[in-house]
Structure formats: structure tokens, C-alpha cells
Write a protein that holds these residues in place. Structure first.
Motif, PDB file in Angstrom:
ATOM      1  N   ASN A 120       0.854  -1.176   0.000  1.00 30.77           N
ATOM      2  CA  ASN A 120       0.000   0.000   0.000  1.00 30.77           C
ATOM      3  C   ASN A 120       0.884   1.217   0.000  1.00 30.77           C
ATOM      4  O   ASN A 120       2.112   1.123  -0.011  1.00 30.77           O
ATOM      5  N   LYS A 126       0.527  -6.226   2.051  1.00 27.14           N
ATOM      6  CA  LYS A 126      -0.837  -6.694   2.300  1.00 27.14           C
ATOM      7  C   LYS A 126      -0.853  -8.147   2.740  1.00 27.14           C
ATOM      8  O   LYS A 126      -1.528  -8.528   3.673  1.00 27.14           O
ATOM      9  N   TYR A 182      -4.053  10.044  10.595  1.00 25.57           N
ATOM     10  CA  TYR A 182      -3.739   8.613  10.667  1.00 25.57           C
ATOM     11  C   TYR A 182      -5.035   7.826  10.503  1.00 25.57           C
ATOM     12  O   TYR A 182      -6.008   8.036  11.241  1.00 25.57           O
ATOM     13  N   ASN A 183      -5.077   6.934   9.515  1.00 29.12           N
ATOM     14  CA  ASN A 183      -6.308   6.200   9.223  1.00 29.12           C
ATOM     15  C   ASN A 183      -5.957   4.774   8.804  1.00 29.12           C
ATOM     16  O   ASN A 183      -5.721   4.494   7.628  1.00 29.12           O
ATOM     17  N   PRO A 184      -5.905   3.847   9.758  1.00 24.16           N
ATOM     18  CA  PRO A 184      -5.536   2.458   9.424  1.00 24.16           C
ATOM     19  C   PRO A 184      -6.517   1.779   8.483  1.00 24.16           C
ATOM     20  O   PRO A 184      -6.135   0.901   7.720  1.00 24.16           O
ATOM     21  N   GLU A 185      -7.809   2.192   8.544  1.00 23.00           N
ATOM     22  CA  GLU A 185      -8.802   1.546   7.688  1.00 23.00           C
ATOM     23  C   GLU A 185      -8.501   1.794   6.211  1.00 23.00           C
ATOM     24  O   GLU A 185      -8.768   0.941   5.361  1.00 23.00           O
ATOM     25  N   GLU A 186      -7.961   2.965   5.891  1.00 21.89           N
ATOM     26  CA  GLU A 186      -7.581   3.270   4.525  1.00 21.89           C
ATOM     27  C   GLU A 186      -6.097   3.009   4.279  1.00 21.89           C
ATOM     28  O   GLU A 186      -5.546   3.440   3.263  1.00 21.89           O
ATOM     29  N   LYS A 187      -5.473   2.366   5.240  1.00 24.24           N
ATOM     30  CA  LYS A 187      -4.052   2.008   5.161  1.00 24.24           C
ATOM     31  C   LYS A 187      -3.156   3.240   5.008  1.00 24.24           C
ATOM     32  O   LYS A 187      -2.149   3.205   4.309  1.00 24.24           O
ATOM     33  N   HIS A 188      -3.547   4.287   5.672  1.00 21.03           N
ATOM     34  CA  HIS A 188      -2.709   5.489   5.750  1.00 21.03           C
ATOM     35  C   HIS A 188      -2.148   5.538   7.159  1.00 21.03           C
ATOM     36  O   HIS A 188      -2.742   6.108   8.071  1.00 21.03           O
ATOM     37  N   TYR A 189      -0.981   4.912   7.328  1.00 15.98           N
ATOM     38  CA  TYR A 189      -0.390   4.761   8.654  1.00 15.98           C
ATOM     39  C   TYR A 189       0.539   5.936   8.974  1.00 15.98           C
ATOM     40  O   TYR A 189       1.675   5.741   9.393  1.00 15.98           O
ATOM     41  N   ASN A 281      -0.467   5.815  15.967  1.00  9.57           N
ATOM     42  CA  ASN A 281      -0.911   7.157  15.610  1.00  9.57           C
ATOM     43  C   ASN A 281       0.050   8.186  16.192  1.00  9.57           C
ATOM     44  O   ASN A 281       0.159   8.329  17.416  1.00  9.57           O
TER      45      ASN A 281
END
Length: 289
Positions: A120, A126, A182-189, A281
Motif C-alpha cells: 500500500n 498486504k 492517521y487512518n488504518p482503515e484506509e491504510k494510511h499509517y 498514531n
């Protein structure tokens, strides 16, 4: 019998027959020194000298440091030091091998050597490819039930992590507004912080630079390994101020902000924080505004 006695007497006389050794001046033939000798005296003197020489040599080799200068001999201290250095060299080789494996793994992810289909935008795989040397075994029903029970127990367990042991506050790498959280659901770590171009980017804590190179997707990237299992990642930089292996202090400038790489829409800092190889985060530990 008479003949044996005669030969014995003759040998005794020969051994005890006296000779005179004279040292003369070659020019004047003046006698300088003289010495009375017999064959027996010469034999005894030669034998005694040989025994003394052998005894002295043995003593020097066995009990004095001079034996270290004799080829083939070395002191026990030198042997102990050589063995100790051999053990240390072997240990350092193992540590170096592990560090190289770790750095190569990070480089492969950040330089895109791994298939992009398995990645990602934050360099997280993945799923791992199946190894041809590993046999895939389907879990049994009993094993599945046990796994589910353990997962439910661990879900509510509070396990200590590296961030729980922090006894210092993390230094903000930059100050600015966050354009993407920071948004793990959208794989933006990570957090994207909007900053002016060429703004100084600082290390969040003391550590050592383990990666400092250009990548196609995220431009100039620098990664710093800190204590307590923490890893900080800084992407889309304009320039890099530190090289791999450099030790940096908290708050020390390590790069300048920019908009390099394919995955960028303007000058900003893409900042990731990892704890024991797991993303966390950054806003839980750093105030960016």
C-alpha cells in the motif's frame, strides 16, 4: 689381562698428559699468556660448558619473557587475547549480519523492489507470498477453536509495549496543520503535515539513521531508529541532511520539507511512527500544531 692393563694405563697417561697452550705476540714472539691443559680437563670443561648452556637456554625459555621472541613460542596472555578477539569478531559478524538483513528489508520496501501489488502507499505488505519450500497445512477444527479462544482472551489483555516504557516526550518533527490524519482503515499509517517548502525537519528523539535515500514513490526518505523499539519515518523531503549510520539528537535537523516523489500533492511531511514493527498514531505522542 696384562694387555688390557697396559692399554688402560696408556689411555690414562694420554688423558692426563699435560700440554701447554701459549699465546705469543706475532711480531715480537713475546709470551703473553700460557695455560697448562690435559685432554681430561678439556673434555670436562667442554662438557660442563655444554650442560650450562643447555640449562641456561631451558631456563630462559621456561621462566622468562624472552621466549616470546623465539619463533614458535607465545605467551599465555597473548593466546588468551587472541581467543577473546576471535569470540568478539564472531559475535560482531552475527550482529552485522542481522543488522544488514533488517536494513535490506527496509530498503526493499522503500525502494519498490517488492511487487507493488503487495504494497500500500505506506509500504505495508498486504499479504506475504507463499514460499515454495513451505507446506501449507489447513488448521483442524480443534485448532481453530483454540485460536479463537486465545484471540478473545488477548483482546482484553493489556500487554506492555515499547510506548508504555517511554520516559521521554517525543520532539515534534515540524509544526503545521494536518491535512490527512492517521487512518488504518484506509491504510494510511501516517499523518501528513502541511509546511512551507524547505522548512527544517527534526528528529523526534535520539537515534541512529538506518535509511537515507531517494525513492520513486515518496521522494527523499529518511528513517531513524530510536530506543524502546521505536522507528520514525520522514517522507517527501526536499533534501536529506544526514546519512545512514549517523547518530542524531532529539530536535536535530535531519532534512528539509519538500514535495518529492510520485505520491505527493504539495509541500508537506508524511510522518510515520512505528512501535515494535507496528504502526501507531503519531498524534497520540506528538503535538503538531
Amino acid at each position: 689381562m696384562a694387555k688390557d692393563k697396559k692399554n688402560k694405563s696408556k689411555l690414562t697417561k694420554k688423558l692426563l698428559h699435560k700440554y701447554r697452550m701459549v699465546i705469543l705476540n706475532e711480531d715480537t714472539f713475546e709470551e703473553r699468556y700460557s695455560l697448562k691443559l690435559t685432554r681430561l680437563n678439556v673434555f670436562v670443561l667442554g662438557t660442563s660448558s655444554a650442560i650450562i648452556l643447555v640449562a641456561a637456554t631451558t631456563f630462559i625459555i621456561a621462566f622468562t619473557p624472552l621466549r616470546e621472541y623465539i619463533p614458535g613460542y607465545s605467551s599465555p596472555k597473548l593466546k588468551e587475547q587472541a581467543a577473546d578477539l576471535a569470540y568478539k569478531t564472531d559475535s560482531l559478524q552475527n550482529v552485522l549480519m542481522l543488522n544488514n538483513q533488517y536494513l535490506n528489508s527496509v530498503k526493499n520496501v522503500l525502494t519498490g523492489k517488492i511487487d507493488t501489488k503487495d504494497l500500500n502507499r505506506d509500504s505495508i505488505i498486504k499479504h506475504s507470498k507463499d514460499s515454495p519450500d513451505v507446506e501449507i497445512i489447513s488448521p483442524s477444527k480443534t485448532d481453530s477453536i483454540l485460536r479463537q479462544e486465545v484471540a478473545m482472551e488477548d483482546k482484553y489483555n493489556i500487554l506492555p509495549s515499547a510506548t508504555d516504557q517511554l520516559d521521554f516526550s517525543l520532539f515534534p518533527p515540524v509544526k503545521g496543520s494536518i491535512s490527512e490524519n492517521y487512518n488504518p482503515e484506509e491504510k494510511h499509517y501516517a499523518v501528513d503535515v502541511v509546511v512551507a517548502k524547505n522548512s527544517p525537519i527534526k528528529s523526534v528523539a535520539d537515534g541512529r539513521v538506518i535509511f537515507s535515500e531517494w525513492t520513486t514513490e515518496t521522494g527523499y526518505v529518511i528513517i531513524v531508529k530510536h530506543g524502546y523499539g521505536l522507528l520514525s519515518v520522514y517522507k517527501h523531503n526536499a533534501t536529506l541532511m544526514k546519512e545512514e549510520g549517523d547518530f542524531v539528537k532529539a530536535g536535530e535537523v535531519i532534512a528539509t520539507a519538500g514535495s518529492t516523489g510520485d505520491y505527493t500533492t504539495g509541500p508537506h511531511l508524511h510522518f510515520e511512527l512505528w512501535n515494535e514493527q507496528n504502526p501507531v498514531n503519531p498524534t497520540d505522542y506528538i503535538d503538531f500544531e
